[in-house]
Design a protein around this motif. Structure first.
Motif, mmCIF file in Angstrom:
data_model
loop_
_atom_site.group_PDB
_atom_site.id
_atom_site.type_symbol
_atom_site.label_atom_id
_atom_site.label_comp_id
_atom_site.label_asym_id
_atom_site.label_seq_id
_atom_site.Cartn_x
_atom_site.Cartn_y
_atom_site.Cartn_z
ATOM 1 N N ALA A 1 -20.079 -39.792 -69.197
ATOM 2 C CA ALA A 1 -20.915 -38.867 -68.433
ATOM 3 C C ALA A 1 -20.897 -39.294 -66.976
ATOM 4 C CB ALA A 1 -22.347 -38.873 -68.972
ATOM 5 N N VAL A 2 -20.588 -38.343 -66.097
ATOM 6 C CA VAL A 2 -20.549 -38.614 -64.663
ATOM 7 C C VAL A 2 -21.489 -37.629 -63.975
ATOM 8 C CG1 VAL A 2 -19.092 -38.965 -62.633
ATOM 9 C CG2 VAL A 2 -18.105 -39.218 -64.924
ATOM 10 N N GLY A 3 -22.458 -38.156 -63.237
ATOM 11 C CA GLY A 3 -23.420 -37.310 -62.536
ATOM 12 C C GLY A 3 -23.425 -37.595 -61.045
ATOM 13 N N THR A 4 -23.678 -36.567 -60.257
ATOM 14 C CA THR A 4 -23.754 -36.728 -58.805
ATOM 15 C C THR A 4 -24.933 -35.929 -58.278
ATOM 16 O OG1 THR A 4 -22.526 -36.470 -56.730
ATOM 17 C CG2 THR A 4 -22.111 -34.838 -58.423
ATOM 18 N N TRP A 5 -25.646 -36.506 -57.301
ATOM 19 C CA TRP A 5 -26.863 -35.919 -56.750
ATOM 20 C C TRP A 5 -26.711 -35.717 -55.247
ATOM 21 C CZ3 TRP A 5 -26.653 -39.536 -60.524
ATOM 22 C CH2 TRP A 5 -27.421 -39.355 -61.684
ATOM 23 N N ASN A 6 -27.445 -34.750 -54.725
ATOM 24 C CA ASN A 6 -27.498 -34.558 -53.264
ATOM 25 C C ASN A 6 -28.611 -35.401 -52.671
ATOM 26 O OD1 ASN A 6 -29.534 -32.984 -54.477
ATOM 27 N ND2 ASN A 6 -29.632 -31.601 -52.716
ATOM 28 N N ALA A 7 -28.761 -36.608 -53.178
ATOM 29 C CA ALA A 7 -29.813 -37.529 -52.746
ATOM 30 C C ALA A 7 -29.358 -38.947 -53.028
ATOM 31 C CB ALA A 7 -31.126 -37.249 -53.464
ATOM 32 N N VAL A 8 -29.901 -39.872 -52.275
ATOM 33 C CA VAL A 8 -29.649 -41.288 -52.510
ATOM 34 C C VAL A 8 -30.669 -41.840 -53.500
ATOM 35 C CG1 VAL A 8 -29.598 -43.571 -51.426
ATOM 36 C CG2 VAL A 8 -28.559 -41.618 -50.269
ATOM 37 N N ARG A 9 -31.911 -41.395 -53.385
ATOM 38 C CA ARG A 9 -32.980 -41.772 -54.316
ATOM 39 C C ARG A 9 -33.541 -40.471 -54.885
ATOM 40 N NH1 ARG A 9 -30.505 -45.595 -53.451
ATOM 41 N NH2 ARG A 9 -31.047 -47.459 -52.244
ATOM 42 N N GLU A 10 -32.905 -39.979 -55.931
ATOM 43 C CA GLU A 10 -33.225 -38.642 -56.426
ATOM 44 C C GLU A 10 -34.651 -38.510 -56.962
ATOM 45 O OE1 GLU A 10 -31.783 -40.889 -60.000
ATOM 46 O OE2 GLU A 10 -31.262 -40.767 -57.871
ATOM 47 N N LYS A 11 -35.246 -39.600 -57.397
ATOM 48 C CA LYS A 11 -36.595 -39.513 -57.960
ATOM 49 C C LYS A 11 -37.670 -39.269 -56.903
ATOM 50 C CE LYS A 11 -35.439 -42.382 -61.950
ATOM 51 N NZ LYS A 11 -35.379 -41.228 -62.860
ATOM 52 N N THR A 12 -37.329 -39.411 -55.635
ATOM 53 C CA THR A 12 -38.308 -39.160 -54.570
ATOM 54 C C THR A 12 -38.350 -37.694 -54.160
ATOM 55 O OG1 THR A 12 -36.716 -39.560 -52.787
ATOM 56 C CG2 THR A 12 -37.897 -41.481 -53.662
ATOM 57 N N ASN A 13 -37.439 -36.865 -54.711
ATOM 58 C CA ASN A 13 -37.364 -35.442 -54.374
ATOM 59 C C ASN A 13 -37.048 -35.236 -52.893
ATOM 60 O OD1 ASN A 13 -37.337 -32.733 -55.091
ATOM 61 N ND2 ASN A 13 -39.510 -32.424 -54.676
ATOM 62 N N THR A 14 -36.313 -36.163 -52.307
ATOM 63 C CA THR A 14 -35.919 -36.052 -50.901
ATOM 64 C C THR A 14 -34.400 -35.928 -50.838
ATOM 65 O OG1 THR A 14 -37.794 -37.393 -50.201
ATOM 66 C CG2 THR A 14 -35.982 -37.144 -48.636
ATOM 67 N N GLU A 15 -33.900 -34.752 -50.493
ATOM 68 C CA GLU A 15 -32.455 -34.559 -50.433
ATOM 69 C C GLU A 15 -31.894 -35.183 -49.166
ATOM 70 O OE1 GLU A 15 -33.931 -30.797 -48.353
ATOM 71 O OE2 GLU A 15 -34.660 -32.397 -49.656
ATOM 72 N N THR A 16 -30.667 -35.663 -49.246
ATOM 73 C CA THR A 16 -30.003 -36.281 -48.091
ATOM 74 C C THR A 16 -28.754 -35.511 -47.678
ATOM 75 O OG1 THR A 16 -28.922 -37.778 -49.664
ATOM 76 C CG2 THR A 16 -30.860 -38.619 -48.507
ATOM 77 N N ARG A 17 -28.472 -34.411 -48.370
ATOM 78 C CA ARG A 17 -27.352 -33.539 -48.043
ATOM 79 C C ARG A 17 -27.571 -32.207 -48.760
ATOM 80 N NH1 ARG A 17 -22.110 -35.878 -49.088
ATOM 81 N NH2 ARG A 17 -21.365 -33.770 -49.525
ATOM 82 N N PRO A 18 -26.919 -31.127 -48.330
ATOM 83 C CA PRO A 18 -27.166 -29.830 -48.963
ATOM 84 C C PRO A 18 -26.732 -29.766 -50.429
ATOM 85 C CG PRO A 18 -26.150 -29.549 -46.798
ATOM 86 C CD PRO A 18 -26.081 -31.003 -47.123
ATOM 87 N N GLU A 19 -25.569 -30.330 -50.753
ATOM 88 C CA GLU A 19 -25.009 -30.281 -52.099
ATOM 89 C C GLU A 19 -24.553 -31.671 -52.520
ATOM 90 O OE1 GLU A 19 -24.708 -27.710 -54.219
ATOM 91 O OE2 GLU A 19 -25.676 -26.285 -52.840
ATOM 92 N N PRO A 20 -24.438 -31.928 -53.828
ATOM 93 C CA PRO A 20 -23.872 -33.211 -54.269
ATOM 94 C C PRO A 20 -22.473 -33.408 -53.700
ATOM 95 C CG PRO A 20 -24.933 -32.085 -56.108
ATOM 96 C CD PRO A 20 -24.900 -31.109 -54.972
ATOM 97 N N PRO A 21 -22.051 -34.650 -53.519
ATOM 98 C CA PRO A 21 -20.777 -34.918 -52.844
ATOM 99 C C PRO A 21 -19.534 -34.617 -53.674
ATOM 100 C CG PRO A 21 -21.837 -36.959 -53.477
ATOM 101 C CD PRO A 21 -22.816 -35.881 -53.765
#
Length: 266
Positions: free
Chosen positions: A229-249
């Motif tokens: 399983a490979v997952g990617t998020w548009n956040a560095v710390r996804e549990k804070t609900n703070t995005e760091t980019r518009p879409e996952p990389p």
């Protein structure tokens, strides 16, 4: 935070239950998150302990050098108990695996090396974290910083006993109709020519109440029983609900290429 509270938190993290082999996307990566928490707590507890010893030593030195008189005593130094002959000798190697025994998890170094090698060009990586079967990297390009994490389960098929009837069937994860994705998730499942089951998802992160974090994921079950399983998020710390980019990389196609690559060392 007092040292005893830090130790309590560390102990709680250490004793946390591992996610079951058939756990869903959220639980797949939970063990790595707990391990990272244990690592940070361990470093913090060690730092507080060293600071306490340093402060105590400095106070004692000041008293001995003619400073103000104090009734404080030098800190006691704990010593480890002497080894006894009753303790079993440590072994440096595990016994050889019997035929049909579960495969060992992929070592941390191999997880990180393989993940880095399979990433597309043009992404800078930082903050590596790994443990057996898990690896995580922060990815950076012109759009900003995001995260990728991979979990390899070498014997997922063992989680599906013959005649399984109780609870959720672990194989439900590989059918969009049965997979418990968050509302608003786009899900596509397919079977590749070699028999590999593939599920691609794109939608809200599974953490409750999060409306700005996107999780894009490729979930693969190979014919030999290995799940990747490979997952990617548009956040560095996804549990804070703070995005760091518009879409996952990473795109879904890139995630699929990583998850289905035959060179994972399992």
């Amino acid at each position: 935070m007092p040292l005893d509270e830090l130790r309590t938190a560390l102990q709680a993290a250490v004793e946390a239950d591992e996610p079951p082999a058939g756990a869903g996307p959220a639980a797949v990566f939970a063990r790595a998150d707990r391990a990272r928490t244990r690592q940070r707590l361990t470093m913090l507890v060690g730092g507080v302990a060293v600071l306490g010893v340093a402060v105590g030593t400095a106070a004692f030195a000041l008293d001995r050098s003619g400073g103000a008189a104090t009734t404080a005593q030098p800190p006691a130094v704990a010593t480890s108990a002497p080894a006894t002959s009753a303790a079993p000798p440590a072994t440096s190697a595990a016994p050889p695996a019997a035929s049909g025994a579960p495969r060992p998890e992929v070592p941390p170094d191999a997880m990180l090396a393989t993940l880095r090698r399979l990433l597309p060009a043009g992404l800078a990586t930082s903050e590596p974290f790994s443990q057996p079967g898990f690896a995580e990297l922060i990815l950076t390009d012109r759009a900003g910083r995001g995260k990728v994490q991979v979990n390899v389960q070498p014997d997922y098929r063992r989680a599906v006993p013959p005649g399984h009837v109780s609870g959720d069937d672990p194989m439900d994860l590989f059918t969009c109709a049965k997979r418990k994705n968050p509302p608003g998730t786009h899900c596509v499942d397919s079977t590749l020519p070699d028999g590999t089951l593939l599920v691609l998802t794109d939608g809200p992160s599974e953490d409750a109440g999060h409306d700005r974090i996107t999780l894009r994921m490729a979930d693969v079950l190979r014919p030999d029983g290995v799940r990747i399983a490979v997952g990617t998020w548009n956040a560095v710390r996804e549990k804070t609900n703070t995005e760091t980019r518009p879409e996952p990389p990473l795109t879904g196609q890139q995630l699929q290429a990583i998850a289905t690559d035959p060179t994972w060392p399992v």
